[in-house]
Design an enzyme around this catalytic site. Structure first.
Site, PDB file in Angstrom:
ATOM      1  N   CYS A  46       0.834  -1.212   0.000  1.00 13.34           N
ATOM      2  CA  CYS A  46       0.000   0.000   0.000  1.00 13.34           C
ATOM      3  C   CYS A  46       0.866   1.258   0.000  1.00 13.34           C
ATOM      4  CB  CYS A  46      -0.903   0.039   1.224  1.00 13.34           C
ATOM      5  SG  CYS A  46      -2.085  -1.292   1.291  1.00 13.34           S
TER       6      CYS A  46
HETATM    7  C1  BEZ Z   1       0.540  -4.618   1.822  1.00 15.78           C
HETATM    8  O1  BEZ Z   1      -0.007  -3.564   1.538  1.00 15.78           O
HETATM    9  O2  BEZ Z   1       1.744  -4.751   1.745  1.00 15.78           O
HETATM   10  C2  BEZ Z   1      -0.269  -5.794   2.255  1.00 15.78           C
HETATM   11  C3  BEZ Z   1      -1.427  -5.617   2.995  1.00 15.78           C
HETATM   12  C4  BEZ Z   1      -2.144  -6.717   3.398  1.00 15.78           C
HETATM   13  C5  BEZ Z   1      -1.714  -7.986   3.061  1.00 15.78           C
HETATM   14  C6  BEZ Z   1      -0.566  -8.146   2.292  1.00 15.78           C
HETATM   15  C7  BEZ Z   1       0.167  -7.049   1.902  1.00 15.78           C
END
Ligand code: BEZ
Length: 213
Positions: A46
């Site tokens: 994210c």
């Molecule tokens: C991420 O944004 O890195 C992420 C969020 C939830 C699960 C896996 C990755």
């Protein structure tokens, strides 16, 4: 839970965001909109996505598209995370991130898929037209970051096909030939496509992108 479909009115809502309270429809005004969800704050993928979205600000603005992001954490968490994003991605987040702690908007837009995760959103993308209807929906799992070049590409297609009786073929990009809509007869096409077309099959007529020199 709602089940939103293409062509539906985009549900409206009031929400707290990183830039203050917004009413979604009022915030979009006459612009196009893109609403994209993020599983949670302070997560690695994210962080890269929001940094990338911020770097594409001028490209979205050129297309008259306002960005709105969403994560199920609170405003103070968002503000701290935005500082991290700006620092690590070398950019400035310049669009609101909805603080959807009670998951009101996530549920309204069907962004929680319980068999994937019951408390985080998946990576949903909604593109909303100036008429406030849903033009595009894409859903990615949390483990796959989105491709913002692809989002711009589909917005180019949506905006072109909103204004001309054409459709865009596989892998189409801005400036490439397009397909004349099957509903248009050859007789009508003559007036609409003065540059003519190539009839590959009676149902497959390729023409230069309208509006491009
Ligand atoms: C991420 O944004 O890195 C992420 C969020 C939830 C699960 C896996 C990755």
């Amino acid at each position: 839970m709602s089940t939103i479909k293409l062509g539906d009115k985009a549900p409206n809502f009031d929400a707290e965001t990183s830039i203050g309270k917004i009413n979604f429809h009022d915030y979009l005004g006459d612009s196009w909109g893109i609403l994209f969800s993020h599983p949670a704050d302070y997560t690695p993928v994210c962080t890269t996505e929001l940094g990338t979205a911020a770097k594409y600000k001028d490209e979205f603005a050129k297309r008259n598209v306002k960005m709105v992001a969403l994560s199920v954490d609170g405003v103070e968490s968002h503000k701290g995370w935005i500082q991290d994003i700006n620092e690590t991605q070398n950019t400035t987040v310049n669009f609101p991130i909805i603080a959807d702690e009670d998951k009101k908007v996530s549920n309204l837009y069907d962004m929680i898929h319980p068999n994937a995760s019951d408390n985080l959103t998946v990576r949903s993308v909604y593109v909303i037209g100036p008429d406030k209807t849903i033009k595009l929906m894409i859903t990615y799992p949390a483990s796959t970051g989105r491709n913002f070049e692809e989002l711009l590409r589909v917005i180019d297609s949506l905006q072109l096909t909103a204004n001309h009786k054409v459709a865009t073929p596989a892998n189409w990009k801005q400036g490439e030939d397009v397909v004349i809509s099957p509903s248009i007869s050859n007789e009508d096409a003559k007036g609409m496509f003065p540059k003519g077309w190539k009839e590959v099959k009676s149902y497959l007529r390729m023409t230069p992108q309208p509006g491009k020199n």
